[in-house]
Design an enzyme around this catalytic site. Sequence first.
Site, mmCIF file in Angstrom:
data_model
loop_
_atom_site.group_PDB
_atom_site.id
_atom_site.type_symbol
_atom_site.label_atom_id
_atom_site.label_comp_id
_atom_site.label_asym_id
_atom_site.label_seq_id
_atom_site.Cartn_x
_atom_site.Cartn_y
_atom_site.Cartn_z
ATOM 1 N N CYS A 174 -11.137 0.412 3.553
ATOM 2 C CA CYS A 174 -10.441 0.046 4.792
ATOM 3 C C CYS A 174 -9.763 1.275 5.385
ATOM 4 O O CYS A 174 -9.108 2.040 4.671
ATOM 5 C CB CYS A 174 -9.393 -1.029 4.512
ATOM 6 S SG CYS A 174 -10.161 -2.640 4.262
ATOM 7 N N ARG A 184 0.807 -1.243 0.000
ATOM 8 C CA ARG A 184 0.000 0.000 0.000
ATOM 9 C C ARG A 184 0.835 1.286 0.000
ATOM 10 O O ARG A 184 0.422 2.300 0.581
ATOM 11 C CB ARG A 184 -0.958 0.049 1.200
ATOM 12 C CG ARG A 184 -1.966 -1.063 1.252
ATOM 13 C CD ARG A 184 -2.979 -0.999 0.122
ATOM 14 N NE ARG A 184 -3.832 -2.157 0.255
ATOM 15 C CZ ARG A 184 -3.519 -3.354 -0.267
ATOM 16 N NH1 ARG A 184 -2.431 -3.515 -0.997
ATOM 17 N NH2 ARG A 184 -4.328 -4.368 -0.100
ATOM 18 N N GLU A 216 -4.714 3.752 6.435
ATOM 19 C CA GLU A 216 -4.527 3.610 4.986
ATOM 20 C C GLU A 216 -5.126 4.832 4.283
ATOM 21 O O GLU A 216 -4.637 5.271 3.255
ATOM 22 C CB GLU A 216 -5.216 2.325 4.514
ATOM 23 C CG GLU A 216 -5.114 2.118 3.021
ATOM 24 C CD GLU A 216 -5.829 0.870 2.531
ATOM 25 O OE1 GLU A 216 -5.383 -0.231 2.858
ATOM 26 O OE2 GLU A 216 -6.825 1.026 1.803
HETATM 27 N N1 EPU Z 1 -11.839 -10.379 9.585
HETATM 28 C C1 EPU Z 1 -12.505 -10.546 10.787
HETATM 29 N N2 EPU Z 1 -13.476 -9.624 11.105
HETATM 30 C C2 EPU Z 1 -13.791 -8.581 10.299
HETATM 31 C C3 EPU Z 1 -13.099 -8.421 9.088
HETATM 32 C C4 EPU Z 1 -12.105 -9.348 8.748
HETATM 33 O O1 EPU Z 1 -12.242 -11.461 11.552
HETATM 34 O O2 EPU Z 1 -14.676 -7.797 10.664
HETATM 35 C C5 EPU Z 1 -10.823 -11.387 9.217
HETATM 36 C C6 EPU Z 1 -11.315 -12.227 8.032
HETATM 37 O O3 EPU Z 1 -12.086 -13.309 8.448
HETATM 38 C C7 EPU Z 1 -10.017 -12.640 7.384
HETATM 39 C C8 EPU Z 1 -9.064 -11.486 7.659
HETATM 40 O O4 EPU Z 1 -9.649 -10.760 8.764
HETATM 41 O O5 EPU Z 1 -9.503 -13.789 8.004
HETATM 42 C C9 EPU Z 1 -8.873 -10.585 6.451
HETATM 43 O O6 EPU Z 1 -10.126 -10.040 6.040
HETATM 44 P P1 EPU Z 1 -10.456 -9.768 4.475
HETATM 45 O O7 EPU Z 1 -10.326 -11.025 3.710
HETATM 46 O O8 EPU Z 1 -11.750 -9.032 4.419
HETATM 47 O O9 EPU Z 1 -9.291 -8.874 3.974
HETATM 48 P P2 EPU Z 1 -8.645 -7.526 4.537
HETATM 49 O O10 EPU Z 1 -7.197 -7.785 4.708
HETATM 50 O O11 EPU Z 1 -9.397 -7.024 5.707
HETATM 51 C C10 EPU Z 1 -8.004 -6.564 2.196
HETATM 52 C C11 EPU Z 1 -7.904 -5.154 1.729
HETATM 53 C C12 EPU Z 1 -9.271 -4.693 1.204
HETATM 54 C C13 EPU Z 1 -9.726 -5.631 0.091
HETATM 55 C C14 EPU Z 1 -9.790 -7.033 0.641
HETATM 56 C C15 EPU Z 1 -10.243 -7.955 -0.461
HETATM 57 C C16 EPU Z 1 -6.299 -4.034 3.217
HETATM 58 C C17 EPU Z 1 -6.127 -3.107 4.353
HETATM 59 N N3 EPU Z 1 -7.545 -4.288 2.840
HETATM 60 O O12 EPU Z 1 -8.882 -6.547 3.328
HETATM 61 O O13 EPU Z 1 -9.089 -3.414 0.665
HETATM 62 O O14 EPU Z 1 -10.985 -5.225 -0.407
HETATM 63 O O15 EPU Z 1 -8.504 -7.394 1.141
HETATM 64 O O16 EPU Z 1 -9.567 -9.104 -0.566
HETATM 65 O O17 EPU Z 1 -5.303 -4.509 2.667
HETATM 66 C C18 EPU Z 1 -9.187 -1.070 1.012
HETATM 67 O O18 EPU Z 1 -7.964 -1.103 0.805
HETATM 68 O O19 EPU Z 1 -9.819 -0.021 1.192
HETATM 69 C C19 EPU Z 1 -9.878 -2.345 1.075
HETATM 70 C C20 EPU Z 1 -11.122 -2.447 1.476
#
Ligand code: EPU
Length: 311
Positions: free
Chosen positions: A228, A179, A298
């Site tokens: 995010c 990022r 972010e």
């Molecule tokens: N999780 C929880 N509770 C929650 C949310 C997530 O336990 O309320 C756990 C999920 O179960 C999973 C892990 O956290 O095991 C990761 O969650 P997720 O797969 O939703 O991915 P993320 O890392 O939270 C990233 C990007 C998102 C993107 C998704 C799609 C970042 C900060 N965020 O989210 O990007 O849409 O992957 O794969 O890297 C953004 O950058 O604005 C954004 C939304």
Amino acid sequence: MEPEIKKAITELGLEHVSFDAPLAGLTTFGLGGPAEVLAEPDSPEELTRLMHFIRAQDIPWFILGGGSNLLVRDGGVPGVVIRLGHGFAEIKIAVQEDHIALEAGAAAPTAQIVSLCRREGYAGLEFLAGIPGWIGGAVAMNAGTHEGQILDRVIRITCLNRDAELESTLRKDLVADYRSLELPEGTIILGVEFRLEQAAPEAVEAKVKDNLARRSATQPKGVKSAGCIFKNPAGDYAGRLIDEAGLKGKSAGRAWVSEDHANFIVHRGKATAEQVLRLIERVRQTILDKYNVELETEIRVVGVDREEAAE
Ligand code: EPU
């Protein structure tokens, strides 16, 4: 800003200039105060003229892209907010022997690029499906998902450098991380060239649909947000930590931590930027106290708060 400076800006011959211009509608968060000046150049020549003036007068400025990763404070943004016009939104395709070169202006919406790739079967950027905003901003923050990050597909970027000269930089000469993309202070991304592969449109379509479905199943809908809020800390997920800490649903005024995905702060249109910032601070402090993990935002926060604007 002095009235004569404002007058001089209107005389630069830009496509569009307005004063005390509301910014909330130009961001997905839909919050915050106005820009002292909103300038929308439509060509590199107009932008160059504007930048020479801004630098000569030492006026603060910043580039607003698609506004999807941004929080504008309630007192608005002093100085000049620059928003690239339609002249920077062109998308061109060149079929090369071993790849497809897709060239996009910084103001091209990511959604438009994804839909073109889906239609024509250009593979490589499917992970962008559902990421709002413009391509310049996506590259500036190395947007991505678990499936990939945008810099992995970049061949070169074209920028206006600090001296308002056009400059092209190959991917190998860019320093990018999770990022983030390191660019010299004052650099403005104007265009990006991607390396893609020709594939069957159905294959690209299937991946895009899959990504959209995953997003729709795990992320909030029907509310306003900036995606995010925090970057994922090394080896963990901000969303997982915030959820485990029991912060889902916690609120400050009319903004709350999403029940669907804990790394989103959402509202239905009546919150203030100050409330969002208060909630960000509360989440950050709780995660620090509980897990000794320092969450880094972010989203970008710009402008001044209401009290500062009133001074
Ligand atoms: N999780 C929880 N509770 C929650 C949310 C997530 O336990 O309320 C756990 C999920 O179960 C999973 C892990 O956290 O095991 C990761 O969650 P997720 O797969 O939703 O991915 P993320 O890392 O939270 C990233 C990007 C998102 C993107 C998704 C799609 C970042 C900060 N965020 O989210 O990007 O849409 O992957 O794969 O890297 C953004 O950058 O604005 C954004 C939304």
